[in-house]
Design a protein around this motif. Structure first.
Motif: not given
Length: 622
Positions: A325-330
């Motif tokens: 759903a979204r990028v899980p790495v920041y």
């Protein structure tokens, strides 16, 4: 870049005509007649008779087991060795390895001209006589397995037979002999340049650290959808990125996939990956031992997190079906790295280092270290130089670097001493090699560690401790900027794409600042020693300090600054103050008054009138 990728196609070598295979009877008659004495002819005849009584012919000999064929008298074994070569009769690899026959001698007796040419070629690449004999012995085993002569081996035929012989030796002994790798490693290089073998590896692959990692086929059995998405992404990366970069991405995704499959519950799709999975993988990396048992470096950890961030970002942009759903790495997942100044050698260390370099006994060491120090090249650029890299432009000589780290090439002016070293190296380089690389050793591309060792030798001889090849690049840049070279020229010399990359050397150009500092402080000290107040002379501020003063008095503008020296007039100096949209307040009155007085002192009546009007407006304001 990969150095082995610079290897050109195999060279075409002249082959001697292949002798027509002889019949067993003809070989037997010739074998006996070549005895030097009657006794030798009698022993050879006994060997022929013993072979015929026991086996009849070569077909019967082949049907016997390896153990039975080994249990024969010496004269019979000698006849067999000469016969299988003369008759071009392929021998099973197990017997070739385990027989103990002197295959090298038998092959030389059959093809003396080919043997002499092989020895001469191997010697020109730098191999000693003992090494060449060992390589020839292994080549003989390969020839009898294929049933051909040395000159008639093809690349594919050589590779398959060489692999079979190598594996048979290990299987027969149950371990890898220490004496196995070296002759085969050298033989691969010689045969490649002869045009009869594939391009050799740059290193001995079996000496590297073992990597126990799962492969994609194993991962696909547990998570076919996730693996399909990741491999699709890697195929796209391979189109636009270098193979070395794709290999790093591949390793990261395989490691990450393995951690996902072993999670509780297992993850089989990219769409099911959440923040917790990334944090678990990040913890695994932090706990995993790195090189020599040390903790994994921040650089490696940040690289892995960067690979994952890029992967998730791109598959979302490319509208893949299997996406989270979204990028899980920041961005915060990547450790903040230190930004230390580049390490360089000071003038005294650099002088000692260059003196030690000139005294290095190995010509290759001397050439590599001198090239790095005189040109500021990167290590990879040095290893990628080709024989046509030296070009003449006008009356000077330049060195063209290969396309490297920043996907650019450039020309570097050649120092006369370096030009002489390069000319001597090229003159002694065998011209029959099948590669256009300038720097090779024993027919192989030079690995990066070879350059490191050469620099270490020079540093040790100079007594200045550890020195890395890239420090020579920093040293050249620092020496240049301290002696007045412009940043633009240094950027061109080093191949920087952006001037901001070169600005780092302006931070470490401390020699100029130090000289100016001590020149000024010596004059300031006289103030403290004198009983009466003193005034520093006008020349107390040296050129560097005057430059710093000029920097401090730059006129700031809306989108930048004006670098016009304050001593020079400018017709646009009051362009803002004369604009109808310009407003000022009483707190700026001292500045306006100073500008008015400066204009009056310089006789700039128009400029003076503008400031008079502004000051009058402030005085009339309620």
């Amino acid at each position: 870049m990969s150095t082995a990728a610079h290897l050109a196609g195999p060279a075409t070598v002249e082959h001697t005509p292949e002798p027509v295979p002889l019949s067993l009877a003809t070989v037997a008659n010739r074998y006996v007649s070549l005895g030097a004495t009657p006794t030798a002819r009698r022993i050879r005849g006994a060997g022929v008779s013993g072979f015929q009584r026991r086996y009849g012919d070569l077909a019967g000999w082949r049907t016997a087991s390896v153990a039975e064929r080994r249990q024969v008298r010496t004269e019979v074994a000698s006849f067999v060795g000469h016969t299988v070569i003369a008759c071009a009769f392929p021998v099973d690899v197990e017997f070739a390895v385990a027989s103990g026959c002197r295959w090298g001698k038998y092959l030389r007796d059959a093809y003396p001209g080919q043997a002499d040419r092989f020895h001469a070629q191997a010697a020109s690449l730098g191999f000693c006589a003992k090494e060449i004999e060992r390589m020839w012995s292994w080549l003989a085993k390969i020839c009898i397995v294929t049933g051909t002569s040395p000159d008639q081996l093809g690349p594919q035929e050589y590779h398959e037979a060489r692999t079979a012989v190598h594996d048979a030796v290990i299987a027969s002994r149950g371990y890898r002999p220490k004496t196995l790798s070296t002759p085969l490693f050298g033989l691969d290089a010689v045969m490649f340049h002869r045009g009869q073998a594939p391009a050799p590896d740059i290193r001995r692959r079996w000496t590297g650290r073992p990597v126990h990692e799962v492969v994609w086929d194993q991962l696909a059995q547990a998570a076919p959808v996730m693996v399909a998405t990741m491999r699709r992404y890697l195929r796209q990366c391979a189109i636009s990125l270098r193979p070395s970069s794709v290999a790093l991405f591949d390793t990261t995704l395989r490691q990450f996939s393995a951690s996902l499959i072993t999670a509780d519950p297992p993850v089989t799709r990219v769409a099911d990956i959440g923040r917790g999975h990334v944090e678990a993988y990040k913890q695994q990396l932090a706990d995993r031992p790195g090189y020599r048992g040390k903790p994994l470096s921040k650089t490696t950890l940040g690289m892995r997190m960067g690979h994952l961030h890029t992967f998730f970002t791109r598959i979302l942009e490319w509208d893949y079906d299997d996406v989270p759903a979204r990028v899980p790495v920041y961005r915060s997942d990547r450790p903040r790295l230190d930004e230390p100044l580049p390490r360089f050698l000071d003038d005294a260390q650099a002088a000692a280092f260059m003196t030690a370099t000139r005294n290095l006994p190995d010509p290759l060491d001397r050439l590599m270290v001198t090239t790095l120090a005189r040109t500021g090249m990167r290590r990879g650029e040095l290893l990628g130089l080709t024989v046509d890299a030296i070009v003449q432009i006008g009356t000077g000589y330049w060195l063209r670097t290969p396309v490297g780290k920043l996907h650019t090439d450039r020309y570097i002016p050649l120092h006369p001493q370096l030009k002489d070293l390069l000319d001597a190296w090229i003159a002694g380089r065998p011209d029959w090699q099948a590669t256009d690389l300038l720097l090779t050793e024993r027919g192989r591309p030079i690995p990066p560690t070879r350059v490191d060792k050469a620099v270490h030798k020079a540093a040790t001889a100079a007594g200045i401790g550890h020195v890395h090849p890239h420090q020579l690049r920093h040293t050249l840049a620092t020496q240049a900027i301290n002696r007045g070279m412009s940043l633009e020229a240094i950027a061109a010399l080093l191949g920087h794409r952006d001037l901001s990359m070169t600005m780092v050397y302006a931070r470490i150009a401390d020699r100029t600042v130090a000289d100016e500092y001590f020149a000024v402080t010596s004059k300031v000290e006289s103030l403290y020693a004198a009983s009466q107040p003193a005034v520093l002379p006008p020349d107390a501020a040296g050129p560097a300090m005057r430059a710093l003063r000029a920097e401090a008095t730059k006129r700031l503008l809306g989108n930048g600054y004006c670098a016009r020296p304050i001593e020079l007039d400018c017709r646009y100096e009051t362009i803002c103050e004369s604009c109808t949209m310009f407003f000022t307040t009483i707190e700026h009155r001292p500045t306006l008054q100073a500008q008015r007085d400066d204009a009056d002192l310089k006789g700039q009546t128009g400029r003076r009138d503008i400031y008079d009007a502004l000051l009058q407006r402030l005085d009339d304001a309620p």
